[in-house]
Design an enzyme around this catalytic site. Structure first.
Site, mmCIF file in Angstrom:
data_model
loop_
_atom_site.group_PDB
_atom_site.id
_atom_site.type_symbol
_atom_site.label_atom_id
_atom_site.label_comp_id
_atom_site.label_asym_id
_atom_site.label_seq_id
_atom_site.Cartn_x
_atom_site.Cartn_y
_atom_site.Cartn_z
ATOM 1 N N LYS A 9 0.860 -1.178 0.000
ATOM 2 C CA LYS A 9 0.000 0.000 0.000
ATOM 3 C C LYS A 9 0.897 1.229 0.000
ATOM 4 O O LYS A 9 1.832 1.322 0.804
ATOM 5 C CB LYS A 9 -0.904 0.024 1.231
ATOM 6 N N ASP A 106 -11.202 3.127 10.816
ATOM 7 C CA ASP A 106 -11.769 3.004 9.468
ATOM 8 C C ASP A 106 -12.250 1.577 9.204
ATOM 9 O O ASP A 106 -11.954 0.988 8.170
ATOM 10 C CB ASP A 106 -10.734 3.423 8.417
#
Length: 257
Positions: A9, A106
């Protein structure tokens, strides 16, 4: 060079100074110390020209959001036992984070990866924060961050918050698994905020009273009334379904632990 597949990522950090980038890397390294079958394994984090690169294990089956979208298009509801199985695994993963003082911030279907049809893992700790414990109080986070549809009321109200915001997001995710929709919708952020802060939603149909009861506990507007992960794992309706977890697919699983 070891022949294995990994995921990377890349986060652009243009607005952060060098010290803030170093802090971000250090938090990722801390999270790399977590060993749980229900949290994606972190292998490495490094900075490169204002980018934070995070190397993790790779899940070939995609994420829970894609499963929900596929089932929605096929008009195939997720079976209740599968929802319980996913919920218990998410609780076990969150327990590891919360016990270490980490708030994910999240939790959503796109951040839950599927390592096997019946094994899911919490991913994307990129915006997680560590809440430090002090002798007489626990630090609260104040950053307004996350995905709007899953944001807890206290974040919309710009109030300090703690790990209970993850419990709310888990409630939204549970509703999503049950209905392929969201409990709170709005055409604008303002309208969405008002709906979320009101706490009113239409309860899902076609599922047991036990599952509806857990959903109600998660979606409490006042975070004080929301249970902790440990509270939830100690519920009889969850303990009775612990056998739904297929321990044979979890490497190094030890039932005693």
């Amino acid at each position: 060079n070891d022949g294995q597949s990994y995921a990377v990522k890349v986060i652009n950090l243009h607005q952060l100074n060098h010290r803030e980038i170093e802090d971000s890397v250090n938090e990722i390294r801390l999270m790399a110390s977590f060993t749980s079958p229900y949290i994606i394994t972190f292998y490495q984090a490094f900075c490169d020209a204002k980018r934070l690169c995070i190397v993790t294990e790779y899940s070939r089956l995609g994420d829970l959001a894609h499963l929900i979208d596929r089932r929605k298009r096929q008009n195939r509801p997720i079976k209740e036992n599968d929802i319980w199985r996913f919920l218990i695994q998410l609780l076990e993963g969150l327990k590891v984070l919360h016990n270490a003082g980490v708030v994910h911030r999240d939790i959503k279907s796109a951040n839950v990866l599927m390592s096997a049809p019946d094994l899911i893992k919490i991913a994307d700790l990129g915006i997680s924060t560590v809440l430090h414990h002090y002798p007489h109080y626990q630090q609260l986070a104040k950053t307004q961050i996350g995905t709007p549809l899953y944001l807890a009321p206290e974040i919309w109200k710009k109030r300090p918050y703690d790990h209970k915001c993850d419990i709310w997001s888990l409630g939204v995710l549970l509703y999503e698994m049950m209905t392929f929709n969201f409990p709170f919708l709005g055409r604008t952020d303002r309208e969405l905020s008002q709906r979320i802060c009101s706490g009113y939603y239409v309860p899902p149909r076609g599922y047991s009273s036990d599952l509806i009861s857990v959903l109600r506990r998660l979606l409490q507007v006042n975070p004080v009334n929301r249970p902790t992960v440990d509270d939830l794992l100690n519920l009889k309706c969850i303990k009775d379904r612990a056998n739904l977890i297929n321990s044979t697919i979890i490497p190094g699983y030890d039932e005693d632990i």
